[in-house]
Design a protein around this motif. Structure first.
Motif, PDB file in Angstrom:
ATOM      1  N   LYS A 137      40.741 -33.439  92.045  1.00  0.00           N
ATOM      2  CA  LYS A 137      41.556 -33.201  90.851  1.00  0.00           C
ATOM      3  C   LYS A 137      40.779 -33.341  89.546  1.00  0.00           C
ATOM      4  CE  LYS A 137      45.929 -34.520  93.058  1.00  0.00           C
ATOM      5  NZ  LYS A 137      45.382 -34.638  94.419  1.00  0.00           N
ATOM      6  N   THR A 138      39.526 -33.707  89.637  1.00  0.00           N
ATOM      7  CA  THR A 138      38.715 -33.863  88.430  1.00  0.00           C
ATOM      8  C   THR A 138      37.244 -33.758  88.793  1.00  0.00           C
ATOM      9  OG1 THR A 138      38.102 -35.349  86.614  1.00  0.00           O
ATOM     10  CG2 THR A 138      38.701 -36.385  88.698  1.00  0.00           C
ATOM     11  N   TRP A 139      36.444 -33.302  87.819  1.00  0.00           N
ATOM     12  CA  TRP A 139      34.984 -33.305  87.985  1.00  0.00           C
ATOM     13  C   TRP A 139      34.370 -34.553  87.347  1.00  0.00           C
ATOM     14  CZ3 TRP A 139      32.874 -30.464  91.483  1.00  0.00           C
ATOM     15  CH2 TRP A 139      33.326 -29.175  91.756  1.00  0.00           C
ATOM     16  N   LYS A 140      35.185 -35.473  86.854  1.00  0.00           N
ATOM     17  CA  LYS A 140      34.687 -36.563  86.011  1.00  0.00           C
ATOM     18  C   LYS A 140      34.016 -37.696  86.781  1.00  0.00           C
ATOM     19  CE  LYS A 140      38.025 -35.724  82.285  1.00  0.00           C
ATOM     20  NZ  LYS A 140      39.154 -36.273  81.506  1.00  0.00           N
ATOM     21  N   THR A 141      34.173 -37.739  88.095  1.00  0.00           N
ATOM     22  CA  THR A 141      33.601 -38.853  88.851  1.00  0.00           C
ATOM     23  C   THR A 141      32.696 -38.405  89.993  1.00  0.00           C
ATOM     24  OG1 THR A 141      35.746 -38.918  89.989  1.00  0.00           O
ATOM     25  CG2 THR A 141      35.359 -40.591  88.320  1.00  0.00           C
ATOM     26  N   ALA A 142      32.357 -37.122  90.061  1.00  0.00           N
ATOM     27  CA  ALA A 142      31.462 -36.629  91.108  1.00  0.00           C
ATOM     28  C   ALA A 142      30.045 -37.149  90.877  1.00  0.00           C
ATOM     29  CB  ALA A 142      31.468 -35.103  91.127  1.00  0.00           C
ATOM     30  N   LEU A 143      29.383 -37.503  91.955  1.00  0.00           N
ATOM     31  CA  LEU A 143      28.043 -38.091  91.860  1.00  0.00           C
ATOM     32  C   LEU A 143      27.015 -37.075  91.359  1.00  0.00           C
ATOM     33  CD1 LEU A 143      27.949 -40.102  95.232  1.00  0.00           C
ATOM     34  CD2 LEU A 143      28.532 -40.946  92.942  1.00  0.00           C
ATOM     35  N   GLY A 144      26.048 -37.572  90.602  1.00  0.00           N
ATOM     36  CA  GLY A 144      24.918 -36.759  90.188  1.00  0.00           C
ATOM     37  C   GLY A 144      25.150 -35.856  89.010  1.00  0.00           C
ATOM     38  N   GLY A 145      26.338 -35.935  88.380  1.00  0.00           N
ATOM     39  CA  GLY A 145      26.650 -35.124  87.201  1.00  0.00           C
ATOM     40  C   GLY A 145      27.369 -35.968  86.174  1.00  0.00           C
ATOM     41  N   PRO A 146      28.686 -36.076  86.279  1.00  0.00           N
ATOM     42  CA  PRO A 146      29.430 -36.948  85.373  1.00  0.00           C
ATOM     43  C   PRO A 146      29.259 -38.428  85.698  1.00  0.00           C
ATOM     44  CG  PRO A 146      30.909 -35.905  86.930  1.00  0.00           C
ATOM     45  CD  PRO A 146      29.575 -35.270  87.134  1.00  0.00           C
ATOM     46  N   ALA A 147      28.815 -38.740  86.910  1.00  0.00           N
ATOM     47  CA  ALA A 147      28.549 -40.125  87.321  1.00  0.00           C
ATOM     48  C   ALA A 147      27.157 -40.204  87.930  1.00  0.00           C
ATOM     49  CB  ALA A 147      29.592 -40.591  88.329  1.00  0.00           C
ATOM     50  N   ASP A 148      26.526 -41.384  87.832  1.00  0.00           N
ATOM     51  CA  ASP A 148      25.187 -41.549  88.401  1.00  0.00           C
ATOM     52  C   ASP A 148      25.175 -41.227  89.885  1.00  0.00           C
ATOM     53  OD1 ASP A 148      23.788 -42.224  86.110  1.00  0.00           O
ATOM     54  OD2 ASP A 148      24.177 -44.380  86.309  1.00  0.00           O
ATOM     55  N   GLY A 149      24.121 -40.535  90.310  1.00  0.00           N
ATOM     56  CA  GLY A 149      24.012 -40.068  91.674  1.00  0.00           C
ATOM     57  C   GLY A 149      23.132 -40.918  92.566  1.00  0.00           C
ATOM     58  N   VAL A 150      22.470 -40.274  93.514  1.00  0.00           N
ATOM     59  CA  VAL A 150      21.876 -40.975  94.646  1.00  0.00           C
ATOM     60  C   VAL A 150      20.348 -40.965  94.686  1.00  0.00           C
ATOM     61  CG1 VAL A 150      23.907 -40.632  96.078  1.00  0.00           C
ATOM     62  CG2 VAL A 150      22.125 -38.871  96.066  1.00  0.00           C
ATOM     63  N   LEU A 151      19.680 -40.387  93.704  1.00  0.00           N
ATOM     64  CA  LEU A 151      18.215 -40.386  93.719  1.00  0.00           C
ATOM     65  C   LEU A 151      17.677 -41.729  93.225  1.00  0.00           C
ATOM     66  CD1 LEU A 151      17.306 -36.722  92.755  1.00  0.00           C
ATOM     67  CD2 LEU A 151      16.557 -37.961  94.806  1.00  0.00           C
ATOM     68  N   ARG A 152      17.904 -42.726  94.051  1.00  0.00           N
ATOM     69  CA  ARG A 152      17.475 -44.100  93.813  1.00  0.00           C
ATOM     70  C   ARG A 152      17.402 -44.793  95.165  1.00  0.00           C
ATOM     71  NH1 ARG A 152      23.053 -46.419  90.956  1.00  0.00           N
ATOM     72  NH2 ARG A 152      24.340 -44.593  91.418  1.00  0.00           N
ATOM     73  N   GLN A 153      16.674 -45.878  95.239  1.00  0.00           N
ATOM     74  CA  GLN A 153      16.443 -46.504  96.538  1.00  0.00           C
ATOM     75  C   GLN A 153      17.688 -47.213  97.086  1.00  0.00           C
ATOM     76  OE1 GLN A 153      12.788 -48.651  95.285  1.00  0.00           O
ATOM     77  NE2 GLN A 153      11.823 -47.684  97.056  1.00  0.00           N
ATOM     78  N   TYR A 154      18.527 -47.736  96.198  1.00  0.00           N
ATOM     79  CA  TYR A 154      19.728 -48.450  96.634  1.00  0.00           C
ATOM     80  C   TYR A 154      20.916 -48.025  95.774  1.00  0.00           C
ATOM     81  CZ  TYR A 154      16.445 -51.546  99.048  1.00  0.00           C
ATOM     82  OH  TYR A 154      15.455 -52.037  99.860  1.00  0.00           O
ATOM     83  N   ILE A 155      22.094 -47.963  96.397  1.00  0.00           N
ATOM     84  CA  ILE A 155      23.296 -47.607  95.649  1.00  0.00           C
ATOM     85  C   ILE A 155      24.479 -48.393  96.206  1.00  0.00           C
ATOM     86  CG2 ILE A 155      23.672 -45.592  97.142  1.00  0.00           C
ATOM     87  CD1 ILE A 155      25.006 -44.210  94.737  1.00  0.00           C
ATOM     88  N   ALA A 156      25.280 -48.942  95.303  1.00  0.00           N
ATOM     89  CA  ALA A 156      26.513 -49.640  95.676  1.00  0.00           C
ATOM     90  C   ALA A 156      27.688 -48.711  95.398  1.00  0.00           C
ATOM     91  CB  ALA A 156      26.649 -50.944  94.896  1.00  0.00           C
ATOM     92  N   VAL A 157      28.525 -48.491  96.398  1.00  0.00           N
ATOM     93  CA  VAL A 157      29.683 -47.593  96.267  1.00  0.00           C
ATOM     94  C   VAL A 157      30.897 -48.234  96.935  1.00  0.00           C
ATOM     95  CG1 VAL A 157      28.315 -45.471  96.164  1.00  0.00           C
ATOM     96  CG2 VAL A 157      29.086 -46.347  98.375  1.00  0.00           C
TER      97      VAL A 157
END
Length: 345
Positions: free
Chosen positions: A102-122
């Motif tokens: 329903k929104t593009w505002k929380t998709a990873l790697g664009g409006p929200a920080d994505g996954v090109l990092r060694q560790y991610i908390a989700v």
């Protein structure tokens, strides 16, 4: 303080604006899991975001990338159903558990920080376990996140694909080849288009495409598709071109067929745009915009692929690091690849 390597897009306009830094490693919140990223799969969307061609908002100094597979190394105290050591993938849009995005505002790697990092908390609610028995690699599972869910949504998100129906795929990118594998496993007849005979021969030999069409040699590929189907037209089209190919798609689709609008790789001038409304009405067709898909659809396609160990198409991998990631993105932008390009950690 424990640190980890993070890539960020310092400004839009060029792939060379990706920079590498050391930042504090995150920890898992109460309802989160901390994932050690093992592989990231790239999409054309990543290139569009970096070069300023993405039509939606992008977070300043964003961490690029939306598709990751990895291992859980820590769980929050409020998390159940996951434990340390689980292999998982992360949903493209972590807040959409079911139904349409329903929104593009929380998709990873664009409006929200994505996954090109060694560790991610989700949030734990946003992750899906990889089947323990699977022989597929982390890179292959990372490639399921966006392309797999998109293809699954296109084939099963509205009128579910049935055995014996015909599906046409535009191009030899990740969505098309993954969709081809899904459709073949479901008993469908498959047609794939490309401007390269070499790519078409490769796809036919490796992934079992039933029919191929070179759209440069056969600009009216819709007529060829109708001939293949005995004049009936195809049942499904995964439309990756957009305005530049929609007219041919509407001519190729059969009565009551489904056209899934996925990409915008080919554009048409306004004066050359077809009358989409009339053409759709004349076929009783469904034209759907595909916004990847929900976590539920990711779960469904993970289960479907995992039970069959379908050949998720990863063509080439690069190592994690600023220079290698930029090189990988430039390779994706060149359009040379068949299937997916991934980053290995």
């Amino acid at each position: 303080m424990v640190s980890h390597t993070v890539l960020r897009l310092t400004s839009q306009g060029s792939l060379d604006n990706i920079a590498e830094s050391q930042e504090p490693r995150p920890s898992a919140g109460k309802h989160e899991v901390l994932i050690k990223v093992k592989s990231v799969s790239l999409n054309y969307r990543d290139i569009a975001i970096a070069t300023g061609q993405y039509p939606f908002a992008v977070k300043e100094n964003v961490v690029p990338g939306s598709d990751a597979a990895g291992d859980i190394i820590e769980t929050g105290e409020g998390v159940s159903g996951f434990e340390k050591g689980d292999k998982v993938v992360i949903a493209f849009e972590p807040t959409t558990l079911y139904g349409p995005i329903k929104t593009w505002k929380t998709a990873l790697g664009g409006p929200a920080d994505g996954v090109l990092r060694q560790y991610i908390a989700v949030p734990a609610s946003a992750v899906v376990k990889i089947p323990e028995s699977s022989a597929l690699s982390y890179a292959q599972w990372a490639s399921v996140v966006c392309t797999g869910t998109t293809a699954w949504n296109a084939l099963y998100g509205n009128n579910p694909l049935k055995p014996g129906q015909t599906v046409l795929f535009q191009g030899t990118g990740g969505v098309s080849i993954t969709g081809l594998a899904l459709a073949k496993a479901a008993g469908a007849t498959t047609i794939i288009t490309s401007s390269s005979d070499e790519k078409l021969e490769h796809v036919k030999a490796k992934y079992g495409a039933d029919y191929t069409i070179n759209y440069k040699k056969t600009p009216n590929w819709a007529a060829e598709a109708r001939e293949i189907t005995g004049g009936q037209g195809v049942d499904y089209i995964l439309e990756n071109g957009g305005s530049g190919t929609i007219k041919q798609s509407l001519e190729a689709i059969g009565f009551g067929g489904v056209i899934a609008i996925i990409g915008f790789l080919s554009s048409a001038t306004q004066e050359n745009m077809p009358d989409v409304a009339s053409l759709t009405l004349s076929k009783g067709a469904v034209v759907r915009g595909i916004m990847v898909g929900s976590k539920q659809q990711l779960e469904e396609v993970v289960r479907f692929i995992g039970e069959r160990d379908l050949p998720v198409p990863v063509e080439k991998t690069f190592k994690f690091g600023r220079d290698q990631v930029v090189e990988a993105m430039k390779y994706v932008a060149s359009g040379q690849h068949i299937g997916k390009v991934c980053i290995e950690f």
